[in-house]
Design a protein around this motif. Sequence first.
Motif, mmCIF file in Angstrom:
data_model
loop_
_atom_site.group_PDB
_atom_site.id
_atom_site.type_symbol
_atom_site.label_atom_id
_atom_site.label_comp_id
_atom_site.label_asym_id
_atom_site.label_seq_id
_atom_site.Cartn_x
_atom_site.Cartn_y
_atom_site.Cartn_z
ATOM 1 N N ALA A 13 0.961 -1.186 -0.022
ATOM 2 C CA ALA A 13 -0.080 -0.027 0.211
ATOM 3 C C ALA A 13 0.867 1.228 0.045
ATOM 4 O O ALA A 13 0.652 2.290 -0.652
ATOM 5 C CB ALA A 13 -1.122 -0.234 1.171
ATOM 6 N N THR A 20 -9.191 -1.061 8.855
ATOM 7 C CA THR A 20 -10.259 -0.775 7.970
ATOM 8 C C THR A 20 -10.565 -1.638 7.467
ATOM 9 O O THR A 20 -9.690 -2.569 6.725
ATOM 10 C CB THR A 20 -10.032 0.478 7.072
ATOM 11 O OG1 THR A 20 -9.521 1.720 8.275
ATOM 12 C CG2 THR A 20 -11.283 1.013 6.365
ATOM 13 N N ARG A 31 -10.815 -4.178 4.747
ATOM 14 C CA ARG A 31 -9.676 -4.338 3.581
ATOM 15 C C ARG A 31 -10.421 -5.304 2.587
ATOM 16 O O ARG A 31 -9.874 -5.428 1.397
ATOM 17 C CB ARG A 31 -8.257 -4.921 4.100
ATOM 18 C CG ARG A 31 -7.548 -3.629 4.635
ATOM 19 C CD ARG A 31 -5.945 -4.299 4.757
ATOM 20 N NE ARG A 31 -5.232 -4.195 6.085
ATOM 21 C CZ ARG A 31 -4.044 -4.358 6.257
ATOM 22 N NH1 ARG A 31 -3.439 -5.179 5.358
ATOM 23 N NH2 ARG A 31 -3.544 -4.251 7.504
ATOM 24 N N TYR A 81 -10.102 -1.294 -1.387
ATOM 25 C CA TYR A 81 -8.778 -1.487 -0.843
ATOM 26 C C TYR A 81 -7.946 -2.799 -1.288
ATOM 27 O O TYR A 81 -6.956 -2.915 -0.760
ATOM 28 C CB TYR A 81 -8.680 -1.576 0.596
ATOM 29 C CG TYR A 81 -9.496 -0.494 1.202
ATOM 30 C CD1 TYR A 81 -8.614 1.131 1.176
ATOM 31 C CD2 TYR A 81 -10.681 -0.175 1.768
ATOM 32 C CE1 TYR A 81 -9.090 1.948 1.854
ATOM 33 C CE2 TYR A 81 -11.222 0.905 2.513
ATOM 34 C CZ TYR A 81 -10.371 2.001 2.324
ATOM 35 O OH TYR A 81 -10.935 3.261 2.994
ATOM 36 N N GLN A 82 -8.422 -3.280 -2.577
ATOM 37 C CA GLN A 82 -7.645 -4.368 -3.118
ATOM 38 C C GLN A 82 -6.671 -3.919 -4.074
ATOM 39 O O GLN A 82 -7.013 -2.956 -4.807
ATOM 40 C CB GLN A 82 -8.982 -5.542 -3.885
ATOM 41 C CG GLN A 82 -9.773 -5.867 -2.635
ATOM 42 C CD GLN A 82 -8.984 -6.922 -1.931
ATOM 43 O OE1 GLN A 82 -8.287 -7.737 -2.168
ATOM 44 N NE2 GLN A 82 -9.353 -6.800 -0.339
ATOM 45 N N SER A 123 -5.280 -0.658 -2.315
ATOM 46 C CA SER A 123 -4.621 -0.623 -0.936
ATOM 47 C C SER A 123 -3.925 0.663 -0.638
ATOM 48 O O SER A 123 -3.881 1.077 0.522
ATOM 49 C CB SER A 123 -3.465 -1.668 -0.733
ATOM 50 O OG SER A 123 -2.314 -1.703 -1.510
ATOM 51 N N ASN A 163 -4.970 3.398 -1.005
ATOM 52 C CA ASN A 163 -6.165 4.353 -0.295
ATOM 53 C C ASN A 163 -6.161 4.383 1.160
ATOM 54 O O ASN A 163 -6.785 5.235 1.859
ATOM 55 C CB ASN A 163 -7.601 3.844 -0.838
ATOM 56 C CG ASN A 163 -7.635 4.228 -2.186
ATOM 57 O OD1 ASN A 163 -7.211 5.354 -2.792
ATOM 58 N ND2 ASN A 163 -8.191 3.097 -3.157
ATOM 59 N N LEU A 164 -5.552 3.181 1.792
ATOM 60 C CA LEU A 164 -5.440 3.194 3.204
ATOM 61 C C LEU A 164 -4.285 4.598 3.621
ATOM 62 O O LEU A 164 -4.599 4.891 4.843
ATOM 63 C CB LEU A 164 -4.921 1.991 3.661
ATOM 64 C CG LEU A 164 -5.714 0.599 3.550
ATOM 65 C CD1 LEU A 164 -4.684 -0.455 3.800
ATOM 66 C CD2 LEU A 164 -6.751 0.846 4.507
ATOM 67 N N SER A 199 -13.697 6.207 5.788
ATOM 68 C CA SER A 199 -13.820 5.341 4.465
ATOM 69 C C SER A 199 -14.900 5.217 3.676
ATOM 70 O O SER A 199 -14.709 5.114 2.568
ATOM 71 C CB SER A 199 -13.257 4.083 5.189
ATOM 72 O OG SER A 199 -13.265 3.009 4.159
ATOM 73 N N GLU A 230 -14.371 5.895 -0.360
ATOM 74 C CA GLU A 230 -14.953 5.019 -1.348
ATOM 75 C C GLU A 230 -15.756 5.462 -2.351
ATOM 76 O O GLU A 230 -15.659 5.199 -3.602
ATOM 77 C CB GLU A 230 -15.417 3.925 -0.460
ATOM 78 C CG GLU A 230 -16.100 2.677 -1.379
ATOM 79 C CD GLU A 230 -16.780 1.617 -0.998
ATOM 80 O OE1 GLU A 230 -17.353 0.664 -1.690
ATOM 81 O OE2 GLU A 230 -17.255 1.919 0.331
#
Length: 460
Positions: free
Chosen positions: A138, A198, A200, A205-206, A210, A212-213, A241, A245
Motif C-alpha cells: 500500500a 479498516t 480491507r 482497498y484491493q 490498498s 487508499n489506506l 472510509s 470509497e
Amino acid sequence: MEYLTNGSPRRTAGEKNGSQDDHRSDVCFHRRVAAVSSPALSAARLTLPGVMDAEGRVDESRLRMHIFKNGGVSPSERGLAWRFLFGMYPCSSTALERPLLQEQLVVRYQVMKRKWQQFLPSAVRMHLNGTDAELVAAVRYFDQRQAQVQQQAQDQSEVRDRLTFLELQAQILFERDTFDQGELREAIRIIDKDVPRTNRDLSFYQGEGSGNLLVLRDILITYAAFHPEVSYAQGMNDLCSRFLEVLDSEVDTFWSFSCYMEKFSKDFRADGLHRKIELEAALLKELDPQLYAHLVTDSMESFTFCHRWLLLGFQREFEHSDALRLFEILSCDHLELISQQVDRARYQERLARKYSTEDNSESELQAVNTDFTFELFICAAILLDNRESLLRCRDDVQLIQFTSSLQGTLDLNSTLKKAEHHFYNYCKRCAWDYMNGRCRAHKSKEEDFLYQLRSLFVLK
C-alpha cells in the motif's frame, strides 16, 4: 459515470461478482489509488428529476426527499449527490462557480496538510514493522501516486499564477492555527493503529487500491490537526472510509467528512453518545415497555450494545451496498422536521402565540419528541424484530454475542418498512394523546380537529 474513473472501468457497490478469486484478480487491474480531486465533477449534472436547474443549482429539499422516497440514489450518481448532500458543494452554487470553488478547496487542503507535515516531519510516513505485506505494498502504491501528483502539478503552468494566489490566501487563513505536539502525536498513534484495521475486504482497498489506506490516513490526520476539539476517535476511520470509497477523491472526502462532522462530532464524545443511547432507551420504552424493562435490568448495561450501530450508521449490520444506501437515507433528515418550510411554519406559530389573547400560563402539553431521529427508529426496528431472542439473553455476554451475530445479515428494505411503521404508529399515538389533552384543557372552546392535527405534525 466515465469521469469517476479517469478512464479506468470500475464496478459499482451494488454489482454482483462471480467467484471470489475472479473478483480479486479483476480489481488488481481496475482499482487505483483515489485521485487528489475530481475537477470534472464540479461541472457535472445530476439527472434526478427536478433536483438541478438549468444553471446547475440544486434544490436541497427535493434532493433529500428523492433520496428518502427512492431509498437512496443510484451508484452512478452517488458521488455527485453526496457532494451536495453533505455540504462540500453549496446547493446554491452554479455549474460555473463550482470549478473555482473546487480549486480553492484543493489548495486549502494542500496548505493544511503541508502545515502539519512540516510541524511533525517524522509522522509524514507511516512506520511499518514489515510483517504486513499488504500494508507495505500500500505504501508503495501511495508513493507512486504521490510522484504522479507532483509531476502533474509541475505541468500546470497555465494556472500556476491563479493557484499561487489561492495558496497565499490559504496560508493567511490558516496562519494562526497552532498544534499541540503531544495531542497530535497521540492522535496519529491511534490513527496508525486504526487505519490498517479498516475493512480491507472491500474492493476499494484491493490490489493497487490498498494505497487508499494511506490516503485515508492523511485525511484523518489533517482533520485531527485542524479540529483539536474533536481530534480523532476510534470509529472515525470506518466513517471516513465510506466517504473516500464513494467520492474517490482525497480533497473531496476531507471536506465532505468535515461538513458531516460539524453536525455529528458530538456523537464521538462520551456525553453525545450517552445522550443518543438514552434516547434509544426512551423510544423503546414507548414502543415495547416489556423489552425495555428486560434490557435495563441490573445484569445488563443499558443499551451500550447499540453503541456501534448508532455511531457508524449500522455499517456492519447490512450488506455493504445496503449500508451505503442507509447512510445516505439517514443523512437526508427527511423525517426529522428540519426543512425550511417547517422552520417558517414554526416562526408563524410563534408569532400567533405571541399576540394571542388566550391565557397561556398553563404548561405546554407534550407532543411528539422530535429528538427521536429516524436512526433511532431503525435501531428500534432491529430490536423489536429480534424481540424473542433478546428476551432470552440473561447477561451482557449473551447480548453482545447475539447482536454480533446480526452483522451482515439484516435486510435493509424490510428494516426500513418496519422503522417507518413504528415511526408513524408512534406519531399517531402521540397525536391522539395530544388531542385528548387539548380537549380536556379547552372544554369551553370548540376546536377544529384537522387544524390541531396539522399543527401537531407541522408546527411542533
